[in-house]
Design a protein around this motif. Structure first.
Motif, mmCIF file in Angstrom:
data_model
loop_
_atom_site.group_PDB
_atom_site.id
_atom_site.type_symbol
_atom_site.label_atom_id
_atom_site.label_comp_id
_atom_site.label_asym_id
_atom_site.label_seq_id
_atom_site.Cartn_x
_atom_site.Cartn_y
_atom_site.Cartn_z
ATOM 1 N N ASP A 38 0.781 -1.250 0.000
ATOM 2 C CA ASP A 38 0.000 0.000 0.000
ATOM 3 C C ASP A 38 0.803 1.285 0.000
ATOM 4 N N LEU A 39 1.741 1.378 0.925
ATOM 5 C CA LEU A 39 2.404 2.660 1.142
ATOM 6 C C LEU A 39 3.731 2.791 0.394
ATOM 7 N N VAL A 40 4.069 1.792 -0.422
ATOM 8 C CA VAL A 40 5.352 1.870 -1.142
ATOM 9 C C VAL A 40 5.405 3.141 -2.013
ATOM 10 N N PRO A 41 4.334 3.464 -2.776
ATOM 11 C CA PRO A 41 4.390 4.714 -3.558
ATOM 12 C C PRO A 41 4.537 5.945 -2.655
ATOM 13 N N LEU A 42 3.902 5.914 -1.487
ATOM 14 C CA LEU A 42 4.028 7.031 -0.538
ATOM 15 C C LEU A 42 5.476 7.166 -0.061
ATOM 16 N N GLY A 43 6.089 6.036 0.271
ATOM 17 C CA GLY A 43 7.484 6.047 0.713
ATOM 18 C C GLY A 43 8.401 6.609 -0.367
#
Ligand code: MLT
Length: 217
Positions: A38-43
């Protein structure tokens, strides 16, 4: 071997190595019902070249992964929260050894349930996280003794119309962290529980200012 997605080290997780000489590792902690992707693009948005360590919460709430049990919305199972927080801390220690990243440059970014366990990690393992981005977070528990969080930069983004978290609760968490020495930057918006692009942009800007303070590239 450029990327890992493994069920070993106790957690299903994704690890993405750093690029271009970055020495930062982003610990990504998803919200209820999310997973390690989920948060890989956010990271990548927050710190484009940083390594990524993204575990999947081990608690299942009717099939929805979480990082700790809750008894009702916003009412946490304290015993489970403490147990899961220690378990996650151990995973981070083991992952640092396995992948060879510098624990002193670990930055947590969490949303909702993930932000809450990030806050719990700071309270129970104060040396583990070097900086944190907490989106839609609330008080995980009230510690008996304030931890030493001197100089730990924390970005918090909260929604004034959050249907799950009262503004008072977020404010209490910010006060607790500040009272422990953390440098808290709390930003409010007229939004609900869902995250907005604007806040991600603000967090990115904040990160760019904070990373050099502890030698992060
Ligand atoms: C929690 O359970 O951590 C909070 O209520 C937020 C969430 O539902 O993820």
């Amino acid at each position: 071997m450029s990327e890992e997605k493994l069920g070993n080290l106790g957690f299903v997780h994704r690890f993405v190595p750093a690029e271009d000489g970055s020495d930062i590792t982003m610990l990504l902690l998803h919200g209820t019902g999310g997973n390690e992707e989920d948060l890989v693009p956010l990271g990548k948005e927050l710190a484009p070249n940083a390594a990524i360590l993204s575990p999947r919460g081990k608690v299942s709430e009717f099939g929805a992964p979480r990082f700790f049990r809750r008894l009702a919305e916003g009412v946490f199972d304290h015993e489970d929260l403490v147990f899961r927080t220690h378990e996650l801390a151990e995973f981070i220690e083991n992952a640092a050894e396995e992948y060879g990243f510098d624990k002193a440059k670990l930055v947590a970014a969490g949303y909702s349930n993930g932000a809450n366990i990030a806050a719990s990690l700071m309270l129970l393992h104060p040396g583990l996280i070097r900086a944190a981005v907490l989106f839609r977070s609330m008080v995980p528990f009230e510690p008996e003794m304030a931890p030493d969080l001197s100089g730990i930069p924390v970005f918090m983004a909260a929604g004034r119309r959050d249907e799950m978290i009262s503004p008072e609760n977020t404010q209490t968490l910010a006060g607790m962290l500040e009272g422990s020495g953390a440098e808290v930057e709390l930003r409010w918006r007229d939004t609900g529980h869902a995250l907005t692009y604007e806040e991600i942009g603000e967090a990115k800007e904040w990160m760019a200012g904070v990373l050099p303070k502890f030698g992060g590239v």
